[in-house]
Design a protein around this motif. Structure first.
Motif, PDB file in Angstrom:
ATOM      1  N   ARG A 161      14.783  55.594  20.979  1.00  0.00           N
ATOM      2  CA  ARG A 161      14.466  54.271  20.459  1.00  0.00           C
ATOM      3  C   ARG A 161      15.584  53.827  19.529  1.00  0.00           C
ATOM      4  O   ARG A 161      16.007  54.579  18.651  1.00  0.00           O
ATOM      5  CB  ARG A 161      13.148  54.304  19.696  1.00  0.00           C
ATOM      6  N   VAL A 162      16.056  52.614  19.737  1.00  0.00           N
ATOM      7  CA  VAL A 162      17.134  52.066  18.914  1.00  0.00           C
ATOM      8  C   VAL A 162      16.741  50.663  18.463  1.00  0.00           C
ATOM      9  O   VAL A 162      15.956  49.983  19.112  1.00  0.00           O
ATOM     10  CB  VAL A 162      18.468  52.021  19.687  1.00  0.00           C
ATOM     11  N   LYS A 163      17.312  50.257  17.329  1.00  0.00           N
ATOM     12  CA  LYS A 163      17.038  48.930  16.800  1.00  0.00           C
ATOM     13  C   LYS A 163      18.336  48.154  16.706  1.00  0.00           C
ATOM     14  O   LYS A 163      19.340  48.658  16.212  1.00  0.00           O
ATOM     15  CB  LYS A 163      16.388  49.043  15.416  1.00  0.00           C
ATOM     16  N   CYS A 164      18.299  46.921  17.166  1.00  0.00           N
ATOM     17  CA  CYS A 164      19.477  46.057  17.122  1.00  0.00           C
ATOM     18  C   CYS A 164      19.839  45.795  15.667  1.00  0.00           C
ATOM     19  O   CYS A 164      18.975  45.515  14.834  1.00  0.00           O
ATOM     20  CB  CYS A 164      19.194  44.750  17.860  1.00  0.00           C
ATOM     21  N   ALA A 165      21.118  45.868  15.357  1.00  0.00           N
ATOM     22  CA  ALA A 165      21.579  45.681  13.986  1.00  0.00           C
ATOM     23  C   ALA A 165      21.461  44.232  13.537  1.00  0.00           C
ATOM     24  O   ALA A 165      21.399  43.963  12.335  1.00  0.00           O
ATOM     25  CB  ALA A 165      23.031  46.143  13.858  1.00  0.00           C
ATOM     26  N   LEU A 166      21.407  43.285  14.465  1.00  0.00           N
ATOM     27  CA  LEU A 166      21.369  41.872  14.105  1.00  0.00           C
ATOM     28  C   LEU A 166      19.967  41.284  14.135  1.00  0.00           C
ATOM     29  O   LEU A 166      19.525  40.666  13.168  1.00  0.00           O
ATOM     30  CB  LEU A 166      22.281  41.072  15.037  1.00  0.00           C
ATOM     31  N   CYS A 167      19.264  41.449  15.252  1.00  0.00           N
ATOM     32  CA  CYS A 167      17.963  40.795  15.384  1.00  0.00           C
ATOM     33  C   CYS A 167      16.793  41.750  15.171  1.00  0.00           C
ATOM     34  O   CYS A 167      15.637  41.333  15.194  1.00  0.00           O
ATOM     35  CB  CYS A 167      17.843  40.118  16.749  1.00  0.00           C
TER      36      CYS A 167
END
Length: 66
Positions: free
Chosen positions: A2-8
């Motif tokens: 699982r990864v999270k976008c750095a911008l949105c």
């Protein structure tokens, strides 16, 4: 993985054995960007480059005689 976008801050799943997952695990300085953010930034950069007022600073290439 699982990864999270750095911008949105959208959370997505990527394959655990992909090259991108390996880079994120081994180099914490790398951040993940979702496809929509990556396309948006690419489009805006190309528009800025087309105006002629955009300078992309890259290190000069050194020619090696070997």
């Amino acid at each position: 993985m699982r990864v999270k976008c750095a911008l949105c801050e959208v959370i997505e799943n990527i394959d655990d054995y992909s090259l991108e997952a390996k880079r994120l695990r081994n180099r914490p300085i790398h951040t993940y960007m979702c496809d929509s953010c990556h396309k948006r930034i690419t489009k805006k950069t190309e528009e800025r480059a087309a105006t002629g007022n955009f300078n992309l600073y890259r290190s000069p290439k050194v020619e090696d005689d070997f």
